[in-house]
Structure formats: C-alpha cells, structure tokens
Design a protein around this motif. Structure first.
Motif, PDB file in Angstrom:
ATOM      1  N   ARG A  32      -2.423  -8.529   7.630  1.00 51.87           N
ATOM      2  CA  ARG A  32      -1.240  -9.239   7.702  1.00 51.87           C
ATOM      3  C   ARG A  32      -0.866  -9.711   8.716  1.00 51.87           C
ATOM      4  O   ARG A  32      -0.827  -9.574   9.766  1.00 51.87           O
ATOM      5  CB  ARG A  32      -0.137  -7.780   7.293  1.00 51.87           C
ATOM      6  CG  ARG A  32       1.305  -8.507   7.123  1.00 51.87           C
ATOM      7  CD  ARG A  32       2.031  -7.350   6.633  1.00 51.87           C
ATOM      8  NE  ARG A  32       1.992  -6.128   7.897  1.00 51.87           N
ATOM      9  CZ  ARG A  32       2.667  -6.145   8.954  1.00 51.87           C
ATOM     10  NH1 ARG A  32       3.506  -7.136   9.269  1.00 51.87           N
ATOM     11  NH2 ARG A  32       2.319  -4.937   9.963  1.00 51.87           N
ATOM     12  N   PHE A  79      -0.694   2.257  -0.832  1.00 50.85           N
ATOM     13  CA  PHE A  79       0.092   1.115   0.010  1.00 50.85           C
ATOM     14  C   PHE A  79      -0.470   0.255   0.769  1.00 50.85           C
ATOM     15  O   PHE A  79      -1.878   0.513   1.074  1.00 50.85           O
ATOM     16  CB  PHE A  79       1.122   2.103   0.898  1.00 50.85           C
ATOM     17  CG  PHE A  79       0.570   3.032   1.831  1.00 50.85           C
ATOM     18  CD1 PHE A  79       0.023   2.482   3.072  1.00 50.85           C
ATOM     19  CD2 PHE A  79       0.110   4.185   1.533  1.00 50.85           C
ATOM     20  CE1 PHE A  79      -0.789   3.581   3.919  1.00 50.85           C
ATOM     21  CE2 PHE A  79      -0.474   5.091   2.243  1.00 50.85           C
ATOM     22  CZ  PHE A  79      -0.810   4.773   3.677  1.00 50.85           C
ATOM     23  N   PHE A 135      -1.682  -1.402   4.338  1.00 51.85           N
ATOM     24  CA  PHE A 135      -1.320  -1.574   6.025  1.00 51.85           C
ATOM     25  C   PHE A 135      -2.400  -2.401   6.756  1.00 51.85           C
ATOM     26  O   PHE A 135      -3.270  -2.760   6.247  1.00 51.85           O
ATOM     27  CB  PHE A 135      -1.383   0.016   6.136  1.00 51.85           C
ATOM     28  CG  PHE A 135      -2.734   0.482   6.362  1.00 51.85           C
ATOM     29  CD1 PHE A 135      -3.316   0.819   7.837  1.00 51.85           C
ATOM     30  CD2 PHE A 135      -3.315   0.980   5.208  1.00 51.85           C
ATOM     31  CE1 PHE A 135      -4.413   1.395   7.902  1.00 51.85           C
ATOM     32  CE2 PHE A 135      -4.716   1.755   5.694  1.00 51.85           C
ATOM     33  CZ  PHE A 135      -5.147   1.836   6.642  1.00 51.85           C
ATOM     34  N   ASP A 169      -0.016  -1.244  12.094  1.00 50.86           N
ATOM     35  CA  ASP A 169       0.765  -0.340  11.237  1.00 50.86           C
ATOM     36  C   ASP A 169       0.579   1.256  11.397  1.00 50.86           C
ATOM     37  O   ASP A 169       1.524   1.894  11.249  1.00 50.86           O
ATOM     38  CB  ASP A 169       1.091  -0.367  10.062  1.00 50.86           C
ATOM     39  CG  ASP A 169       1.262  -2.026   9.661  1.00 50.86           C
ATOM     40  OD1 ASP A 169       2.417  -2.646  10.461  1.00 50.86           O
ATOM     41  OD2 ASP A 169       0.660  -2.753   8.826  1.00 50.86           O
ATOM     42  N   ARG A 178       2.996   2.782   8.677  1.00 51.54           N
ATOM     43  CA  ARG A 178       4.176   1.981   8.054  1.00 51.54           C
ATOM     44  C   ARG A 178       3.246   1.130   6.930  1.00 51.54           C
ATOM     45  O   ARG A 178       2.485   0.342   7.020  1.00 51.54           O
ATOM     46  CB  ARG A 178       4.893   0.962   9.079  1.00 51.54           C
ATOM     47  CG  ARG A 178       5.829   0.031   8.473  1.00 51.54           C
ATOM     48  CD  ARG A 178       6.467  -0.952   9.345  1.00 51.54           C
ATOM     49  NE  ARG A 178       7.601   0.210   9.925  1.00 51.54           N
ATOM     50  CZ  ARG A 178       8.821   0.748   9.336  1.00 51.54           C
ATOM     51  NH1 ARG A 178       9.101   0.310   8.145  1.00 51.54           N
ATOM     52  NH2 ARG A 178       9.767   1.405  10.134  1.00 51.54           N
ATOM     53  N   TYR A 208       3.010  -0.826   3.073  1.00 53.90           N
ATOM     54  CA  TYR A 208       3.910  -2.047   2.416  1.00 53.90           C
ATOM     55  C   TYR A 208       3.613  -1.694   1.039  1.00 53.90           C
ATOM     56  O   TYR A 208       2.389  -1.651   0.478  1.00 53.90           O
ATOM     57  CB  TYR A 208       3.588  -3.161   2.844  1.00 53.90           C
ATOM     58  CG  TYR A 208       3.867  -3.740   4.192  1.00 53.90           C
ATOM     59  CD1 TYR A 208       5.059  -4.352   4.235  1.00 53.90           C
ATOM     60  CD2 TYR A 208       3.171  -3.011   5.472  1.00 53.90           C
ATOM     61  CE1 TYR A 208       5.717  -4.606   5.732  1.00 53.90           C
ATOM     62  CE2 TYR A 208       4.101  -3.374   6.588  1.00 53.90           C
ATOM     63  CZ  TYR A 208       4.898  -4.074   6.879  1.00 53.90           C
ATOM     64  OH  TYR A 208       5.497  -4.258   8.156  1.00 53.90           O
ATOM     65  N   TRP A 253       7.932  -7.772  -0.479  1.00 60.62           N
ATOM     66  CA  TRP A 253       7.357  -6.419  -0.128  1.00 60.62           C
ATOM     67  C   TRP A 253       8.544  -5.688   0.617  1.00 60.62           C
ATOM     68  O   TRP A 253       9.122  -6.187   1.440  1.00 60.62           O
ATOM     69  CB  TRP A 253       6.069  -6.750   0.818  1.00 60.62           C
ATOM     70  CG  TRP A 253       5.138  -7.412   0.297  1.00 60.62           C
ATOM     71  CD1 TRP A 253       5.024  -8.623   0.059  1.00 60.62           C
ATOM     72  CD2 TRP A 253       3.938  -7.029  -0.453  1.00 60.62           C
ATOM     73  NE1 TRP A 253       3.749  -9.244  -0.652  1.00 60.62           N
ATOM     74  CE2 TRP A 253       3.162  -7.989  -0.814  1.00 60.62           C
ATOM     75  CE3 TRP A 253       3.570  -5.716  -0.747  1.00 60.62           C
ATOM     76  CZ2 TRP A 253       2.061  -7.882  -1.675  1.00 60.62           C
ATOM     77  CZ3 TRP A 253       2.153  -5.344  -1.477  1.00 60.62           C
ATOM     78  CH2 TRP A 253       1.640  -6.719  -1.875  1.00 60.62           C
ATOM     79  N   THR A 254       8.087  -4.338   0.344  1.00 63.45           N
ATOM     80  CA  THR A 254       9.312  -3.416   1.253  1.00 63.45           C
ATOM     81  C   THR A 254       8.484  -2.526   1.982  1.00 63.45           C
ATOM     82  O   THR A 254       7.047  -2.100   1.556  1.00 63.45           O
ATOM     83  CB  THR A 254       9.983  -2.798   0.396  1.00 63.45           C
ATOM     84  OG1 THR A 254      11.094  -1.755   1.179  1.00 63.45           O
ATOM     85  CG2 THR A 254       9.386  -1.808  -0.807  1.00 63.45           C
ATOM     86  N   SER A 255       8.918  -1.887   3.348  1.00 64.72           N
ATOM     87  CA  SER A 255       7.843  -0.942   3.794  1.00 64.72           C
ATOM     88  C   SER A 255       8.428   0.300   4.288  1.00 64.72           C
ATOM     89  O   SER A 255       9.673   0.357   4.016  1.00 64.72           O
ATOM     90  CB  SER A 255       7.544  -1.632   5.270  1.00 64.72           C
ATOM     91  OG  SER A 255       8.650  -1.724   6.459  1.00 64.72           O
ATOM     92  N   ASP A 256       7.716   1.420   4.364  1.00 62.81           N
ATOM     93  CA  ASP A 256       8.192   2.814   4.594  1.00 62.81           C
ATOM     94  C   ASP A 256       7.008   3.551   5.374  1.00 62.81           C
ATOM     95  O   ASP A 256       5.870   2.861   5.508  1.00 62.81           O
ATOM     96  CB  ASP A 256       8.579   3.399   3.367  1.00 62.81           C
ATOM     97  CG  ASP A 256       9.576   4.462   3.699  1.00 62.81           C
ATOM     98  OD1 ASP A 256       9.960   4.989   4.755  1.00 62.81           O
ATOM     99  OD2 ASP A 256      10.024   5.112   2.427  1.00 62.81           O
TER     100      ASP A 256
END
Length: 375
Positions: free
Chosen positions: A11, A37, A39, A43, A52, A54, A61-64
């Motif tokens: 990324r 997810f 990564f 991350d 973290r 995505y 995209w959203t991350s958590d």
C-alpha cells in the motif's frame, strides 16, 4: 468461531496496487464466513498484537484495528525502490502463519528446476547476462530475450532478434512504454543492452538471457498459454483454468495489460494443430504444471498458487517461460469465464481456511495431550 485471514499487500501513497482484485478477495472471504482484511508491513503493531487492516467500501477503503490473523496470504507483489527494504525483513519475521512461503527470483527458480531431469526438457536455455554469453546465444538462436530477475507483467523485457543486416530490438519499459530500434553491430548491441539494464533495474537487480522460442503461431504476434494452478479447500493442487494469450502486433510479450488479448485454449489449439494434437498439448501443459509445483514445494516449502506462462512453439512443443507465485486471473474475465474467475478468487481463501482449521485441530490435540500428561 470465525477465522481471521490477513492479506499482506503493498500500500503506497496512492493506495493499493490491485484494488479491484483485492476488494473482490475480501468480499468473497466474508461470504465464506471469514473475517478478511488487507494490511501492509507498516500497519503491524507487534507490541500490542494488533494490525490496522483495510476493507472495501462502496467507494474507497476504510480501516480499523484487528486482532492477530489466524493465517496470512502473502500477496505483496510490487517492490518500488523506496519500499523495497521494508518487505523482505518483515517477511522473515516469525510473526504469522502464512499460506504461502516466500519464493525466489526467476533465474534462481530456473536453476532449481533445471536440476530435475523430468523438468529440464521443458526449459529454454537461460543464463546470467554477459557479453560472451550474449554472443554465444545469438549464434545458436535467432531470438534471445533479456529479462530482469524480478520483473512482472512483461515490464523491462527486451527481445533481440538476429537479422541478416543487424539486430532488431523490441521491448517495454517499467512504465509500459514500447521501445523499438535496429542496431548494426554487436558492439552497439552490447552498449544498448547495458544501458537498458542500468535504466530498467530496481536496486541491485540482475538480468539474464533466455533462448527465444518460435511462438508465432499467428504471424507477427507472440502467443503463449497461461495456466493457473491452485490448492483447493482440501489442500490438493488443481488446474483452475487455461487460456491462450495473443500479444499485440510486434509486441515482445503477450501480456494482457501490454495490449494482448485472450482466447479459449482448446478452440485455438484445435484450429492450429487438430483435435488429437491439441488434446495432447493440453494434457502435457497440465502434467508439466503439476510436476513443477511438486518440485517447487520440495525446495521452497508450502505454496498456494502459481500462474504458468507456457510457450507452445510452431511444432507443438511446450516450454516453461515463466512461473509467478502471485498471479493475476484477469484472463478468465477477458474470456468471459466468470464462474472460473470467481473460483480463481475463492481458492486461495478456501486453502487458507483449510490451513487455519488444521492449525486449530493440532493445537486442540496438543492441549488435550498436555492435559492427559498432567494427571
């Protein structure tokens, strides 16, 4: 309990390199009941054992923060020079259980395979670049390819054709720009090849020379076969599919994103060789792929999938051109084989879940055995 699959990938500042495929991979994993997810090495927070990750939205995209994955699929395909130093040290850390081991560069893989008598007959002559080797190979072969050890997608490959009045060069740069020129002496040819290697290499990357093959089943076009072999949900190698790639006019390669097109394998081969010979060629391609992955796993350890670029020359002889451990599967979409494309996306996830369940079963057995020994 839901299994957690992490997809290790590159990324950069502009996002993920193959967002369409990766988005589909995550969504299919969720449909299969897994938590999936993406990564990158930057991350991971090892001290708190969290990542973290995505996941795709309708747009972007959203991350958590996610807990440690049960299994990781290594899909890190690209090595931009600024990031090259991150991936390899990270991948060598024993932090995760991976579905696929690290592979090697193209020339080293050739060295492993050529030692196997059963596989050597399918391999074109391949040697590290030197002036002396270039002279020798051009005496033996009308066409020689100059290739980078870590190239992908047909980038940075130069095709050298010996002609009566000199040498014709065709290639594509890292930026996919086409290159074509004619040279009239070996001295000029060496100078041009050495300049090409200097401008096209990434870091200390090396180049090698490979015997050119008579792959012009269609005049003026480079033609080869793409096979995708993958492990399924029971850990067995399967041939997912096969198609023929036809390069753009006068292109040095057949790659689809270099202007090539795809056609169904059986119909194309029947048209050029007849039904009986076409069936033999397809069977040989499958046999070659399965024998090769067996040899690779003996040397490199557990693997998950491979894309094979196979040459089929004008006599119907099959050759291994390239083997990619992190292959694309876009050929099936170009062929309109949408069920096969979906299967090609899902199989790595099926295999990852199979491994995660096996790991869980082994850990439960070990816990039970420890409990028994305590009493």
């Amino acid at each position: 309990m839901r299994k957690r699959i992490g997809i290790l990938t590159y990324r950069g500042e502009t996002g993920f390199v193959e967002p369409g495929f990766l988005s589909r991979l995550v969504k299919e994993g969720v449909k299969m009941g897994a938590e999936v997810f993406l990564f990158s090495p930057q991350d991971v927070r090892y001290s708190i054992r969290q990542i973290r990750g995505y996941v795709p939205l309708e747009t972007g995209w959203t991350s958590d923060w996610y807990d440690w994955p049960d299994i990781v699929i290594d899909r890190y395909r690209y090595y931009p020079l600024a990031k090259h130093s991150i991936y390899l040290p990270f991948r060598k850390q024993p932090w995760f259980r991976y579905a696929n081991n690290r592979f090697s560069n193209k020339y080293r893989v050739h060295q492993v395979l050529v030692q196997d008598p059963e596989l050597a007959r399918w391999l074109p002559e391949t040697c590290p670049y030197s002036k002396e080797t270039l002279f020798s190979m051009l005496e033996q072969h009308r066409i020689v390819y100059l290739k980078p050890t870590n190239g992908t997608g047909g980038r940075s490959i130069l095709r050298v054709e010996r002609q009566s009045n000199g040498y014709m060069l065709h290639g594509r740069t890292k930026q996919q720009a086409k290159s074509k020129e004619r040279l009239f002496s070996l001295a000029d040819l060496c100078k041009r090849l050495e300049g090409w290697m200097e401008s096209e290499k990434s870091g200390n990357e090396q180049f090698f020379l490979q015997q050119g093959l008579q792959l012009s089943l269609i005049p003026g076009r480079t033609v080869d076969a793409r096979l995708l072999v993958q492990k399924d949900g029971s850990g067995e190698w399967r041939l997912t599919g096969m198609g023929i790639r036809i390069g753009a006019s006068r292109s040095s390669t057949s790659n689809l994103h270099g202007g090539g097109s795809a056609v169904p394998a059986a119909a194309f081969l029947i048209d050029h060789f007849g039904r009986e010979e076409a069936e033999r060629i397809i069977l040989e391609c499958k046999e070659l792929a399965l024998k090769t992955v067996s040899r690779i796993e003996k040397h490199y350890g557990q693997m998950m999938e491979f894309g094979f670029d196979l040459g089929i020359d004008i006599q119907g002889r099959v050759w291994i051109i390239e083997i990619n451990p992190k292959p694309g599967r876009e050929i099936f979409r170009q062929l309109g084989q949408h069920k096969r494309y979906l299967q090609a996306v899902r199989r790595p996830l099926e295999y990852a879940l199979y491994l995660a369940n096996q790991i869980e079963e082994r850990e439960q057995e070990q816990a039970q055995e420890q409990a028994r020994t305590q009493y």
